[in-house]
Scaffold this active site. Sequence first.
Site, short mmCIF file in Angstrom:
data_model
loop_
_atom_site.label_atom_id
_atom_site.label_comp_id
_atom_site.label_asym_id
_atom_site.label_seq_id
_atom_site.Cartn_x
_atom_site.Cartn_y
_atom_site.Cartn_z
NE ARG A 67 -3.80 0.41 1.99
CZ ARG A 67 -4.39 1.10 2.98
NH1 ARG A 67 -4.33 0.66 4.22
NH2 ARG A 67 -5.03 2.22 2.74
CB CYS B 78 -1.54 4.10 9.37
SG CYS B 78 -2.89 4.65 10.45
#
Length: 304
Positions: free
Chosen positions: A199, A258
């Site tokens: 990611r 995040c």
Amino acid sequence: MSDVVPDISERAAAPAFTSLVDAATLAAHLGEPDWKIVDCRHRLHDTGYGERAYAESHLPGAVFLHLDRDLSAPMNGRNGRHPLPDPALLAQRLAAAGLLGERTQVVAYDDAGGMFAARLWWLLRWLGHAQVAVLDGGVDAWRGEGRPFSCVAPLAADAAVPPLPAPEMLHSALVDAATIEADLERGELCLIDARSPERFRGENETLDPFGGHIPGARNRFFGSNLNGEGRFRPAAELRADFLTVLDGVPPERAVMYCGSGVTACHNLLALEIAGLSGPRLYPGSWSEWCTPGEDGQPQRPLAS
């Protein structure tokens, strides 16, 4: 054999757990009024999972807090997927659960390696309550040792809300998107992204409208904080890893982020275990950073 009963001050001097607690220690304190247990189980793709799992069975005496409703503010389309809750409203919710007493030891757990329990750990510390720890190994560690479960929900607590830290103290633990964007050229902040390497590189993005990462960020996957049994790795190993990621940058200049400000707290917990206190949280994280504008395009710089 002494029959002297310790006085209140001696009992109050019992050690507090401020990062991790193991299953055996928690089991030894089950039922004690100053020990409060919180079930934080959750799944991002099945937001009702935690409540169902809690109703089926949970650690004795545990209350349940929901990531979206209790540990996050409502989304408005611009503030990310798990916005930071208003501190006053959060304090009311946590006090109602009996978690903010002066002598209260809170233990948070989940079944995801501390992925969601660490969010409550950070939020309580943000409000000034340091006596909070994550159950190392979570439900699996508890079950693996043959510890008891219950399906009885405790009665709601009726607790006063303690004074909040000063606004400047609350603000000092955070970094917002504008501050990060202004720093992109100066490079004074060290951004550390807790998402998986895939990611981080912009691959297999299924949660947010755009893949990639904030320019200049470094990657430290939160899952690397755990060993093969789902427990946190030793403090010395975590310290060596994070010192490598920081590469000479003082922890006070580090900013954890995040996807939505949840697993960043896992890295913050690991840093605390490692003795590297001082990093801040970007609560909006990638889901806020990559919010598209009215034209459907990103409003802020992206990297991959």
